[in-house]
Scaffold this active site. Structure first.
Site, PDB file in Angstrom:
ATOM      1  N   ASP A 151      77.728  71.779  93.607  1.00 22.44           N
ATOM      2  CA  ASP A 151      77.292  70.427  93.960  1.00 22.44           C
ATOM      3  C   ASP A 151      75.802  70.216  93.725  1.00 22.44           C
ATOM      4  O   ASP A 151      75.300  69.105  93.871  1.00 22.44           O
ATOM      5  CB  ASP A 151      77.663  70.096  95.409  1.00 22.44           C
ATOM      6  CG  ASP A 151      76.951  70.972  96.440  1.00 22.44           C
ATOM      7  OD1 ASP A 151      76.084  71.795  96.041  1.00 22.44           O
ATOM      8  OD2 ASP A 151      77.262  70.852  97.633  1.00 22.44           O
ATOM      9  N   SER A 172      74.236  70.945 107.669  1.00 20.81           N
ATOM     10  CA  SER A 172      75.052  71.798 106.808  1.00 20.81           C
ATOM     11  C   SER A 172      74.297  72.980 106.226  1.00 20.81           C
ATOM     12  O   SER A 172      74.893  74.002 105.889  1.00 20.81           O
ATOM     13  CB  SER A 172      75.649  70.974 105.665  1.00 20.81           C
ATOM     14  OG  SER A 172      74.623  70.407 104.861  1.00 20.81           O
ATOM     15  N   HIS A 228      73.686  72.432  97.926  1.00 20.67           N
ATOM     16  CA  HIS A 228      73.633  73.518  98.904  1.00 20.67           C
ATOM     17  C   HIS A 228      73.444  74.861  98.202  1.00 20.67           C
ATOM     18  O   HIS A 228      74.015  75.088  97.135  1.00 20.67           O
ATOM     19  CB  HIS A 228      74.923  73.551  99.730  1.00 20.67           C
ATOM     20  CG  HIS A 228      75.170  72.307 100.514  1.00 20.67           C
ATOM     21  ND1 HIS A 228      75.810  71.220  99.983  1.00 20.67           N
ATOM     22  CD2 HIS A 228      74.841  71.986 101.783  1.00 20.67           C
ATOM     23  CE1 HIS A 228      75.883  70.269 100.902  1.00 20.67           C
ATOM     24  NE2 HIS A 228      75.300  70.706 101.992  1.00 20.67           N
ATOM     25  N   GLY A 272      76.773  67.252 108.053  1.00 19.05           N
ATOM     26  CA  GLY A 272      76.662  65.813 108.205  1.00 19.05           C
ATOM     27  C   GLY A 272      75.834  65.364 109.384  1.00 19.05           C
ATOM     28  O   GLY A 272      75.685  64.163 109.614  1.00 19.05           O
ATOM     29  N   ASN A 294      69.883  64.375 106.506  1.00 19.68           N
ATOM     30  CA  ASN A 294      70.944  63.384 106.370  1.00 19.68           C
ATOM     31  C   ASN A 294      70.454  61.985 106.728  1.00 19.68           C
ATOM     32  O   ASN A 294      70.946  60.992 106.179  1.00 19.68           O
ATOM     33  CB  ASN A 294      72.145  63.770 107.230  1.00 19.68           C
ATOM     34  CG  ASN A 294      72.921  64.929 106.638  1.00 19.68           C
ATOM     35  OD1 ASN A 294      73.272  64.932 105.469  1.00 19.68           O
ATOM     36  ND2 ASN A 294      73.167  65.946 107.450  1.00 19.68           N
TER      37      ASN A 294
END
Length: 233
Positions: A206, A57, A209, A94, A125
């Site tokens: 969040d 991502s 990112h 992801g 991840n």
């Protein structure tokens, strides 16, 4: 940088949040072939350099417009330095190292020609899901073996383990990228989020990112490395 990591990777809640945000597709489907987008318009590559941003991502541009993503802004920065270059976005939110290994050949075969440079950003991840670092390294080695077989130059952009994964896990995970760089003789940008993580002005809501301003900071740090590698190619 270590203090920044602690401020962002705090507690299991941050881990769950990141996994939820990054998992645009079920894990089993992450290796399905994504569309490979150009940093700008998907024009055929002619005399210029072709760079492929292959990762998760952080490359895909989660939470930002396509023209604010890392590959797009990297292409702009390189062109501003006078380089004729196209940066294609092969990031998948992801994505794990296993998913990347499974889609690598299809992605490369779908390009108009062999890339002059591939930027590799996978493994984050894996760490957040608590997957064994040994498995992540095995998958990354398989990716690098295939790129070596195809004679495609690579720039590794690494990741660091979240402190709450534990010291033992962190030591094993953090050693992966320097060891790969040494074993394969590759250039390494040690931590993709260096300079932005922990700064709310540079991160999305969040806290995981980078926002467009954060992307610009990352690009400003990595673009000179990429430019140097392309000029030496």
């Amino acid at each position: 940088m270590k203090a920044g990591r602690r401020s962002i990777y705090v507690g299991a809640a941050a881990i769950v949040q990141l996994l939820t945000a990054c998992s645009g597709e079920p894990a089993a489907d992450n290796h399905a072939a994504p569309s490979v987008q150009a940093g700008n318009a998907a024009a055929p590559v002619a005399d210029g350099k072709l760079v492929l941003a292959f990762g998760d991502s952080l490359y895909a541009g989660y939470g930002v417009a396509q023209n604010e993503s890392f590959p797009f802004r990297l292409e702009q920065a390189l062109k501003a330095q006078g380089l004729a270059v196209q940066v294609r976005n092969a990031g998948v939110s992801g994505e794990t190292s296993l998913g990347g290994m499974q889609r690598l050949a299809f992605t490369l075969d779908g390009l108009p020609r062999k890339p002059d440079l591939l930027l590799l950003d996978l493994g984050g991840n894996d760490m957040l899901r608590g997957l064994p670092p040994e498995d992540s390294e095995k998958n990354l080695r398989a990716i690098l073996d295939e790129l070596k077989r195809r004679q495609i130059p690579v720039l590794l952009t690494g990741m660091l383990a979240a402190p709450n994964m534990g010291k033992d896990y962190g030591a094993k995970f953090d050693a992966i990228y320097p060891r790969l760089a040494k074993d394969y003789g590759l250039p390494l940008y040690p931590f993709f989020l260096d300079g932005v993580i922990g700064d709310p002005k540079l991160m999305q809501a969040d806290s995981i990112h980078p926002n467009p301003a954060g992307v610009n900071i990352v690009v400003g740090r990595i673009a000179p490395v990429v430019a140097g590698l392309l000029k030496d190619a």
